[in-house]
Design an enzyme around this catalytic site. Sequence first.
Site, mmCIF file in Angstrom:
data_model
loop_
_atom_site.group_PDB
_atom_site.id
_atom_site.type_symbol
_atom_site.label_atom_id
_atom_site.label_comp_id
_atom_site.label_asym_id
_atom_site.label_seq_id
_atom_site.Cartn_x
_atom_site.Cartn_y
_atom_site.Cartn_z
ATOM 1 N N ASP A 80 -1.272 4.679 9.058
ATOM 2 C CA ASP A 80 -0.880 3.339 9.500
ATOM 3 C C ASP A 80 0.115 3.474 10.652
ATOM 4 O O ASP A 80 1.167 4.104 10.492
ATOM 5 C CB ASP A 80 -0.225 2.586 8.335
ATOM 6 C CG ASP A 80 0.077 1.131 8.670
ATOM 7 O OD1 ASP A 80 0.015 0.774 9.864
ATOM 8 O OD2 ASP A 80 0.383 0.361 7.749
ATOM 9 N N LYS B 157 0.829 -1.219 0.000
ATOM 10 C CA LYS B 157 0.000 0.000 0.000
ATOM 11 C C LYS B 157 0.855 1.256 0.000
ATOM 12 O O LYS B 157 0.565 2.220 -0.714
ATOM 13 C CB LYS B 157 -0.917 0.012 1.224
ATOM 14 C CG LYS B 157 -1.946 -1.091 1.250
ATOM 15 C CD LYS B 157 -2.910 -0.930 2.406
ATOM 16 C CE LYS B 157 -2.227 -0.988 3.749
ATOM 17 N NZ LYS B 157 -1.620 -2.287 4.035
ATOM 18 N N THR B 158 1.910 1.270 0.817
ATOM 19 C CA THR B 158 2.742 2.475 0.937
ATOM 20 C C THR B 158 3.454 2.780 -0.377
ATOM 21 O O THR B 158 3.526 3.936 -0.802
ATOM 22 C CB THR B 158 3.764 2.312 2.077
ATOM 23 O OG1 THR B 158 3.055 2.096 3.301
ATOM 24 C CG2 THR B 158 4.626 3.550 2.213
#
Length: 362
Positions: A59, A35-36
């Site tokens: 997060d 995701k990052t």
Amino acid sequence: MGTSNEDLPQGTVKNVVEQDTLKWVFVGGKGGVGKTTCSSTLGILLSQVRSSVLIISTDPAHNLSDAFQQRFTKAPTLINGFNNLYAMEVDPTVENDDTLGSDGMDDFLSDLANAIPGIDEAMSFAEMLKLVQTMDYSVIVFDTAPTGHTLRLLQFPSTLEKGLAKVMGLRNKFGGVISQMSRIFGVDTEFGEDAILGKLEGMKDIIEQVNRQFKDPDLTTFVCVCIPEFLSLYETERLVQELTRFEIDTHNIIINQVLFDEEVVESKLLKARMRMQQKYMDQFYMLYDDFNITKLPLLPQEVCGVEALKAFSHNFLTPYQHSLVRGSVEELEMRIATLKEQLKDAEEELEKLRAGQQETIM
């Protein structure tokens, strides 16, 4: 179902980059799917067509600093090598001290909030959104926590509403008890229950305003990131269903870490993994035939640093192209060259073993 992906429309994230009305872009999915990397790359692509872009990591693991190889804090920081791309890392679950202040009224409010499950996170998130709204960013990209945290984040407006209803109920039921408790906590009467309720209502107004924007497909979209495995497919389906329930637009799925059949693969493990991945990719295409599905290759190295992210970004705008076509002259020539290299290495190893045996005999 063995549908060939070549028969289906190839997906990219061009629709997200080119939608100039977007204000909020969420990037989410199961933990460990990239995701990052995807949110960072999207931020870079958006910075090429927008005046200013902010990437926010919600997060608790905070990998944004690792992705850009630069330290970020809870204040927006300009990313090295850019003049319009910023990043910040916040944790909605531990911001109470900053959100609620240090005076008596806020201490009491903090204790009250902690008694209502989930409202502390909702209030902190409201404060963060309030801060973000005062900043003049063209678009904001959220690098969210794993799916469960993200879904809870989307429930914050209703959590605040329920929390406020509980407080109002307590006020009506117990009359001046809250005021008495406020005095016990060292709060002046003029900053008692009305101030507490006022602060809660203010936060509720902020988050409801943002929530209306979140439900507007012209302003908000959610990009789901996954890998071609069963658990990730299941988690993506759950996420899409919940986003639909919350009336949040989503029409992009990024399938990361795909093994492409483009090299001479002799490993039985790799061949098995490719077959498994293809099975789940077929299911993704069947379930989400109206989505823009972008496939990203599994690389031999991590994507870290601005230059690596920029180099990787072309895969988001142009479908990944196989370097070789199976059954072509070029592919057969490469296979022969590889086999010759393997034969050469094996012969050299055999010579070393024979030489070693002769030395032992002598």
